[in-house]
Motif scaffolding. Structure first.
Motif, PDB file in Angstrom:
ATOM      1  N   GLU A  87      -1.396  -3.583 -22.151  1.00 18.20           N
ATOM      2  CA  GLU A  87      -1.474  -2.121 -22.086  1.00 18.20           C
ATOM      3  C   GLU A  87      -0.639  -1.617 -20.918  1.00 18.20           C
ATOM      4  N   THR A  88       0.346  -0.816 -21.257  1.00 15.79           N
ATOM      5  CA  THR A  88       1.220  -0.285 -20.212  1.00 15.79           C
ATOM      6  C   THR A  88       1.405   1.197 -20.469  1.00 15.79           C
ATOM      7  N   TYR A  89       1.865   1.915 -19.456  1.00 16.35           N
ATOM      8  CA  TYR A  89       2.133   3.349 -19.605  1.00 16.35           C
ATOM      9  C   TYR A  89       3.543   3.498 -20.168  1.00 16.35           C
ATOM     10  N   LEU A  92       6.515   5.499 -18.636  1.00  9.73           N
ATOM     11  CA  LEU A  92       7.045   5.110 -17.324  1.00  9.73           C
ATOM     12  C   LEU A  92       7.879   3.838 -17.470  1.00  9.73           C
ATOM     13  N   ILE A  96       7.860   0.856 -12.568  1.00  6.79           N
ATOM     14  CA  ILE A  96       6.783   1.732 -12.073  1.00  6.79           C
ATOM     15  C   ILE A  96       5.430   1.207 -12.539  1.00  6.79           C
ATOM     16  N   ASN A  97       5.391   0.694 -13.753  1.00  5.06           N
ATOM     17  CA  ASN A  97       4.156   0.085 -14.237  1.00  5.06           C
ATOM     18  C   ASN A  97       3.720  -1.047 -13.316  1.00  5.06           C
ATOM     19  N   MET A 100       2.524   0.262 -10.016  1.00  7.88           N
ATOM     20  CA  MET A 100       1.175   0.812 -10.124  1.00  7.88           C
ATOM     21  C   MET A 100       0.148  -0.306 -10.129  1.00  7.88           C
ATOM     22  N   ALA A 101       0.461  -1.373 -10.876  1.00  7.96           N
ATOM     23  CA  ALA A 101      -0.461  -2.517 -10.914  1.00  7.96           C
ATOM     24  C   ALA A 101      -0.586  -3.114  -9.514  1.00  7.96           C
ATOM     25  N   ARG A 103      -0.378  -1.582  -6.713  1.00 10.85           N
ATOM     26  CA  ARG A 103      -1.185  -0.736  -5.839  1.00 10.85           C
ATOM     27  C   ARG A 103      -2.681  -0.931  -6.066  1.00 10.85           C
ATOM     28  N   MET A 104      -3.011  -1.454  -7.237  1.00  8.44           N
ATOM     29  CA  MET A 104      -4.426  -1.690  -7.536  1.00  8.44           C
ATOM     30  C   MET A 104      -4.927  -2.958  -6.842  1.00  8.44           C
ATOM     31  N   GLN A 145       2.431  -8.212 -15.030  1.00 12.02           N
ATOM     32  CA  GLN A 145       1.350  -7.465 -14.380  1.00 12.02           C
ATOM     33  C   GLN A 145       0.217  -8.383 -13.953  1.00 12.02           C
TER      34      GLN A 145
ATOM     35  N   LYS B   3      -4.335   4.942  -2.679  1.00 13.66           N
ATOM     36  CA  LYS B   3      -3.370   4.312  -3.587  1.00 13.66           C
ATOM     37  C   LYS B   3      -3.714   4.620  -5.041  1.00 13.66           C
ATOM     38  N   LEU B   4      -5.008   4.656  -5.317  1.00 18.35           N
ATOM     39  CA  LEU B   4      -5.440   4.985  -6.684  1.00 18.35           C
ATOM     40  C   LEU B   4      -5.047   6.414  -7.025  1.00 18.35           C
ATOM     41  N   ASN B   7      -1.459   6.571  -7.758  1.00 18.78           N
ATOM     42  CA  ASN B   7      -1.182   6.089  -9.116  1.00 18.78           C
ATOM     43  C   ASN B   7      -1.453   7.173 -10.150  1.00 18.78           C
ATOM     44  N   THR B 310      -4.742   2.063 -22.309  1.00 14.08           N
ATOM     45  CA  THR B 310      -4.458   1.697 -20.915  1.00 14.08           C
ATOM     46  C   THR B 310      -5.719   1.676 -20.060  1.00 14.08           C
ATOM     47  N   PHE B 313      -6.251  -1.738 -18.890  1.00 19.04           N
ATOM     48  CA  PHE B 313      -5.430  -2.090 -17.722  1.00 19.04           C
ATOM     49  C   PHE B 313      -6.092  -1.561 -16.446  1.00 19.04           C
ATOM     50  N   LYS B 319     -11.341  -2.796  -8.671  1.00 19.99           N
ATOM     51  CA  LYS B 319     -11.743  -1.508  -8.083  1.00 19.99           C
ATOM     52  C   LYS B 319     -12.962  -1.035  -8.852  1.00 19.99           C
TER      53      LYS B 319
END
Lengths: 315, 490
Positions: A87-89, A92, A96-97, A100-101, A103-104, A145, B3-4, B7, B310, B313, B319
């Motif tokens: 699952e990706t955006y 984007l 960037i995907n 974003m991953a 940053r999580m 990811q 950060k969230l 995003n 998503t 994901f 989190k």
């Protein structure tokens, strides 16, 4: 060997229907574990419970010793997973995907992202929007990811979907490398038995919400309900040969047509029995042209035999 | 956590939809700014921009004068007052702006005149029926007694009269609180001359015909009593009959009677009054577009994650769901604020463009309860924007909650937009049918500024009460949304 993933007696109900019945599994570090089962058997449900998408009705799941429900953040920090589809955006770009991953998770640098992109072979297209990707490329991005934070447990649902043969081989090599060299516990679910055969060290078969067995590939292949070996003969005179075979109780006809005969011989004392049979055939003058080497039993045969679901309705 | 949120903002800002929505916002801001300017330059430029009722009143008085309906000999005070109104109206181009409690001008001379001399006293209007939407609403004007006069000329009301009026209003309020509907009928009977109507009320009394909750009759008696309508009518009649200016003195607490008594006085450009600020205030109607855009984005925030898959994901990261939930809400709010700010900037630039300049040094004169204050026009704009911002907050939170509960983008967008658009209509309906219950409706409380100035649309509305009401609604909505999100099985 350390248990990276422990599933202990979990049950799952959807309404009144029990989807999983007392499922227990362990996956060790450094192995590729194949998770097999027909559609609706409970594979995805189990995987979703491991990653916390579904709650656990009974039992517990430990990831690297951490309870997934009680210490969600600690447990999930060790997992990388693709559930059902990558699952990706789509609006984007791939990069960037991945950012974003990243940053999580904690401690994923841009260098690490680039490294993973290189590893999955997406370097040239990483700045394109994901909606322009093929399914295979999305799989690669999904894999990237999951690998970013160097997970100890890697869970991939149908990872070869959409990959070309070269991609499949590459994925296989990556997974084997991760498991065998870096000690990751890799869990792969797939319907492609031939793939699983090449990829996995150990497999678990689930059907109707129950684990039927967990064995290494070698153990599994030797398991057989009939415990017989199949031989294929090519002869000039099949009629005479049939008479000869009829004289031996243990020779079990499978097929007889034109110049071909297939028989099953018990695996126990197979060589002596084969010797007797062949001698008799030659003596009778059947015109023996060829005997095939016994075929190896494929995972698929074992799978169908065990689940008994070749084309049946989904439970 | 940050950060969230980052995003989430990337998801919103980098989506293709965002670009289209900002373009729509830009386009509509131009349209609104242009419309605000075009309106100004039309023939009836000194009339009320909200409708023709204001000018109708002017027309009526002017006609009365022109046709000689008021005899200056026989009725000198009334004549003088009418004359004055018409003169002032023509001279300073009396105009009801968006917000009837404000006026703006930059002409120092006029300002000084206003502040220093009582001659050009501001018009007062005593509101006989406060059940209108308080801002730029025809209803309010239609139901107002519009009075204007020179203070020096107006005889003051006696303390006795004032005390009597005050006591009457308090008695009326008490009557409603106690449900003393009989007193209302008795009051009516005492007051009326028409024997048929007297008979009607006597019959009601005789048959113990209690006005039922929700019926129009019930509404009527409560309304008339609570709002002091009865008293005001009486006083108005008294005033007309006796030509006595009494209004200032016996206006009781605004929270009870919600009386407005100021009027926008804005001059036309030719007389050196700022045209930029009132235009800007009207251009800012474009904020409704920012509200709709915010609703669309809030509605997609969670629902889209489900529809595209998503969400998986998102949730398989280390989190807690709670953190993900709040990061989404913060991002949505932040986006709303950005859209509102962007809308303001667009309108600001475009209004200046159409008005031919930015009148940044204008002075804002606020006339409230007979007192004149001057302050910054930015404050004036902020006041007219703030209610809209509260409304955006409520609609956005509503759409966000629906997004989390229904996981369906369409439903969340639909209900969110409907809430933003239909709420005002429902509100007006509610105030007429069930005023007491309507007070609990969040959209009845969004006009915080009006409520603070005592011009709420419903009886007994207070600023703290309204704020509390809104806080409770937002709290409940977020609690429901959070619960749905955290418990959901994917």
């Amino acid at each position: 060997m350390e248990h990276y993933l422990e599933i202990k007696h979990i049950d799952k109900f959807f309404g009144k229907k029990q989807i999983l019945k007392d499922v227990s599994l362990e996956v060790n570090s450094g192995e590729v574990f194949g998770f097999l089962g027909p559609n609706g058997a409970g594979k995805s449900t189990t995987i979703k419970m491991i990653v916390g998408l579904l709650c656990i009705d009974r039992g517990e799941i430990l990831v690297c010793g951490e309870n997934i429900e009680k210490h969600f953040e600690k447990a999930m920090a060790n997992i990388g997973a693709i559930v059902e589809n990558p699952e990706t955006y789509n609006g984007l770009s791939g990069m960037i995907n991945l950012q974003m991953a990243a940053r999580m998770r904690d401690g994923v640098t841009q260098e690490r992202i680039d490294e993973v992109v290189e590893l999955v072979g997406l370097t040239k297209r990483i700045h394109d929007k994901v909606k322009k990707y093929s399914l295979g490329m999305k799989q690669r991005l999904g894999l990237a990811q999951t690998l970013l934070h160097r997970p100890k447990v890697l869970i991939l649902d149908e990872p070869t979907n959409g990959l070309d043969p070269a991609g499949i081989k590459q994925l296989r090599d990556i997974l084997k490398h991760l498991a065998h060299e870096e000690g990751v516990a890799v869990i792969v679910s797939s319907h492609l038995m031939s793939e699983m055969e090449l990829m996995c060290d150990r497999v678990g078969i689930i059907s109707k919400g129950e684990i039927l067995m967990v064995k290494t590939l070698e153990e599994l292949k030797s398991v057989s309900r009939l415990n017989t070996v199949l031989f294929k003969y090519r002869l000039k005179d099949t009629e005479k040969a049939k008479e000869v075979f009829a004289g031996f109780e243990y020779a079990d006809f499978v097929l007889c047509e034109q110049d071909r005969i297939e028989i099953r011989v018990p695996a126990e004392g197979m060589e002596d029995k084969l010797e007797q049979l062949n001698e008799a055939l030659v003596k009778a003058g059947c015109g023996l042209l060829e005997i095939s080497i016994p075929e190896e039993r494929h995972l698929e045969d074992v799978f169908l035999e065990l689940t008994g679901e070749g084309g049946e309705q989904i439970a | 956590m940050h950060k969230l949120v980052y995003n989430e903002l990337i998801k919103i800002l980098k989506s293709g939809k965002n670009f289209i929505l900002i373009m729509i916002l830009l386009l509509l801001s131009i349209v609104f700014s242009f419309a605000a300017s075009a309106e100004w330059e039309s023939e009836s430029r000194w009339y009320s921009p909200g409708g023709s009722t204001h000018s109708l009143y002017y027309d009526q008085l002017k006609m009365e004068l022109d046709m000689g309906l008021i005899d200056p000999e026989e009725n000198p005070v009334r004549y003088a007052r009418t004359r004055l109104f018409v003169d002032v109206f023509e001279k300073v181009k009396l105009q009801a702006g968006d917000d009837m409690t404000r006026l703006i001008w930059t002409d120092q001379v006029l300002k000084d005149t206003l502040l220093s001399s009582p001659n050009y006293q501001i018009a007062y209007y005593a509101e006989t029926s406060p059940y209108g939407i308080s801002n730029a609403d025809d209803y309010r004007w239609r139901n107002n007694l519009y009075e204007m006069g020179e203070i020096s000329e107006a005889p003051q009301v006696t303390p006795e009269l004032k005390a009597k009026a005050q006591a009457g209003i308090e008695a009326a309020i008490q009557m409603v609180k106690e449900g003393a509907w009989r007193s209302y009928y008795e009051e009516q009977i005492k007051k009326l001359d028409d024997p048929e109507q007297i008979q009607y009320y006597q019959d009601m009394l005789a048959h113990d015909d209690i006005p039922n909750g929700g019926s129009s009759r019930d509404f009527q008696w409560r309304r008339i009593l609570v709002e002091g309508d009865l008293r005001l009518r009486e006083l108005a009649r008294y005033r007309i009959l006796n030509d006595i200016e009494t209004y200032v003195s016996y206006i009781p607490e605004p929270s009870v009677l919600s009386l407005g008594m100021t009027v926008n006085l804005t001059d036309t450009p030719s007389e050196g009054v700022s045209e930029f600020w009132p235009r800007l205030a009207r251009s800012l109607n474009a904020l409704i577009v920012a509200a709709l855009i915010s609703v669309v984005m809030a509605a997609g925030s969670i629902a889209k994650e489900y529809s595209t898959g998503t969400i998986k994901f998102l949730l398989i990261n280390p989190k807690k769901r709670m953190k993900i939930f709040w990061s989404k809400y913060i991002a949505v709010l932040f986006y709303s604020v950005c859209m509102t700010a962007l809308c303001f900037v667009f309108c600001f630039l475009m209004t200046g463009f159409f008005a031919g300049g930015y009148d940044l040094n204008a002075v804002f004169i606020d006339v409230c309860r007979g007192e004149v204050h001057s302050s910054s026009p930015w404050l004036y704009i902020w006041v007219s924007m703030s209610d809209q911002i509260v409304s955006i907050l409520i609609s956005t939170t509503l759409a966000f909650t629906l997004s989390a509960v229904c996981r369906n983008n369409g439903v969340a967008v639909g209900v969110g937009i409907a809430a933003e658009l239909v709420s005002q209509f429902l509100l007006v309906l509610g105030t007429r049918v069930l005023p007491v219950l309507t007070r609990a409706f969040p959209y009845a409380n969004i006009k915080l500024t009006s409520i603070r100035y005592g011009a709420g649309i419903l009886p007994y509305q207070s600023f703290t009460g309204a704020l509390l009401n809104l806080a409770i609604y937002v709290g409940i909505l977020l609690w429901i949304a959070r619960d749905a999100f955290v418990r959901s099985e994917v």
